[in-house]
Design an enzyme around this catalytic site. Structure first.
Site, PDB file in Angstrom:
ATOM      1  CG  HIS A 107      -3.546   9.187  -0.266  1.00 24.57           C
ATOM      2  ND1 HIS A 107      -4.297   9.958   0.610  1.00 24.57           N
ATOM      3  CD2 HIS A 107      -4.305   8.108  -0.548  1.00 24.57           C
ATOM      4  CE1 HIS A 107      -5.448   9.354   0.847  1.00 24.57           C
ATOM      5  NE2 HIS A 107      -5.478   8.227   0.165  1.00 24.57           N
TER       6      HIS A 107
ATOM      7  CE  LYS B 218      -6.559  10.048  -3.433  1.00 23.39           C
ATOM      8  NZ  LYS B 218      -7.259   9.306  -2.354  1.00 23.39           N
TER       9      LYS B 218
ATOM     10  CG  ASP C  95      -2.817   6.921  -3.675  1.00 24.74           C
ATOM     11  OD1 ASP C  95      -3.965   6.462  -3.670  1.00 24.74           O
ATOM     12  OD2 ASP C  95      -1.952   6.620  -2.826  1.00 24.74           O
TER      13      ASP C  95
ATOM     14  CD  GLU D 187      -2.895   1.982  -3.288  1.00 25.85           C
ATOM     15  OE1 GLU D 187      -3.890   2.708  -3.459  1.00 25.85           O
ATOM     16  OE2 GLU D 187      -1.946   2.312  -2.530  1.00 25.85           O
TER      17      GLU D 187
ATOM     18  CD  GLU E 222      -7.250   5.437  -4.380  1.00 26.61           C
ATOM     19  OE1 GLU E 222      -8.115   6.243  -3.985  1.00 26.61           O
ATOM     20  OE2 GLU E 222      -6.563   4.746  -3.620  1.00 26.61           O
TER      21      GLU E 222
ATOM     22  CG  ASP F 233      -0.141   0.794   5.468  1.00 31.26           C
ATOM     23  OD1 ASP F 233      -0.193   1.215   4.304  1.00 31.26           O
ATOM     24  OD2 ASP F 233      -0.918   1.177   6.363  1.00 31.26           O
TER      25      ASP F 233
ATOM     26  CG  HIS G  79      -1.880   1.066   1.315  1.00 32.43           C
ATOM     27  ND1 HIS G  79      -2.003   1.890   2.427  1.00 32.43           N
ATOM     28  CD2 HIS G  79      -2.826   1.490   0.445  1.00 32.43           C
ATOM     29  CE1 HIS G  79      -2.987   2.747   2.234  1.00 32.43           C
ATOM     30  NE2 HIS G  79      -3.494   2.532   1.038  1.00 32.43           N
ATOM     31  NE  ARG G  80      -2.080   5.736   0.921  1.00 34.12           N
ATOM     32  CZ  ARG G  80      -2.707   6.380   1.882  1.00 34.12           C
ATOM     33  NH1 ARG G  80      -2.015   7.124   2.740  1.00 34.12           N
ATOM     34  NH2 ARG G  80      -4.012   6.321   2.011  1.00 34.12           N
TER      35      ARG G  80
END
Length: 244
Positions: free
Chosen positions: A49, A112, A36, A34, A110, A230, A7-8
């Site tokens: 993000h 945004k 953003d 992943e 993702e 994470d 995640h990120r």
């Protein structure tokens, strides 16, 4: 096998959405990352993000009011104050794609654009995917479902997946109706039977953000398609233990 998406990047141990977080995800053998994406003032795709730079950098203001050059002068090490992370910056999506050439990681982008209406974001992202030939490595998700449908129409070869945070009735039917191959629910919004039923109907399930060991165990035991965490290293170790 349940895939692990960082995640990120490895956001639990490294500054989120930085190259260092992505390098760490690769090092700990995550299956994918992943990230953003938003647009700068000069129309460049950057990996960050929040709609503002305040939380994750030493700057202030909206992403859309910075040029790429300006935003990359900021330090993106918000809560990681050690000397290790002093030179982190906001990467461009092109920079991440260049790095992906050297590995086989999947990449969940993702978009945004639920709060900011970034004109042309879908076209730019799809254009870059085509340029690099990553049609089979990218998953595009968003809380703005109009946006991911627009991406599907631009390039049906790129997988789309709706993000959502409240319980949906028969989400696999909804996913099929918009030509999505998977759903990305908040972990709290999806019960075991929904995960199983969705997968039985050919729709993948990749819940977010799964950070506790018991949550990871639950999804691994179900054989869930993937999950976003994470802490990819912790997830990888739990998955390895199951194999043993």
């Amino acid at each position: 096998m349940t895939l692990i998406f960082a995640h990120r990047g490895s956001a639990g141990t490294h500054p989120e959405n930085t190259m260092e977080a992505f390098y760490e995800a690769e090092r700990v053998m995550a299956d994918g990352i992943e990230l953003d994406v938003q647009l700068t003032k000069d129309g460049e795709m950057v990996v960050i993000h929040d709609e503002t730079v305040d939380r994750t950098t030493n700057g202030k203001g909206f992403v859309k009011d910075y040029t790429l050059k300006e935003i990359q002068k900021l330090q993106a090490n918000f809560k990681f104050k050690s000397k290790l992370f002093k030179k982190n910056r906001v990467p461009s999506l092109r920079e991440v794609f260049q790095w992906l050439k050297g590995n086989k990681l999947l990449c969940n982008i993702e978009l945004k654009n639920s709060i900011m209406d970034y004109q042309g974001l879908e076209e730019k992202v799809i254009g870059l995917i085509r340029e690099f030939g990553y049609e089979n490595r990218i998953i595009i998700s968003s809380f703005n479902h109009y946006s991911i449908v627009a991406c599907y129409r631009l390039e049906p070869a790129v997988e789309i997946a709706p993000l959502y945070s409240s319980r949906l009735f028969m989400p696999w039917i909804y996913a099929q109706s918009i030509r999505a191959k998977a759903i990305h629910p908040n972990l709290k919004a999806v019960r075991d039977e929904i995960i199983i039923e969705a997968m039985n109907n050919g729709i993948g399930v990749r819940p977010y953000t799964v950070n506790k060991a018991d949550q990871m165990e639950r999804l691994l035991n179900l054989g869930c398609t993937a999950f976003v965490t994470d802490y990819p290293e912790k997830a990888w170790k739990l998955r390895e233990n199951k194999k043993g």
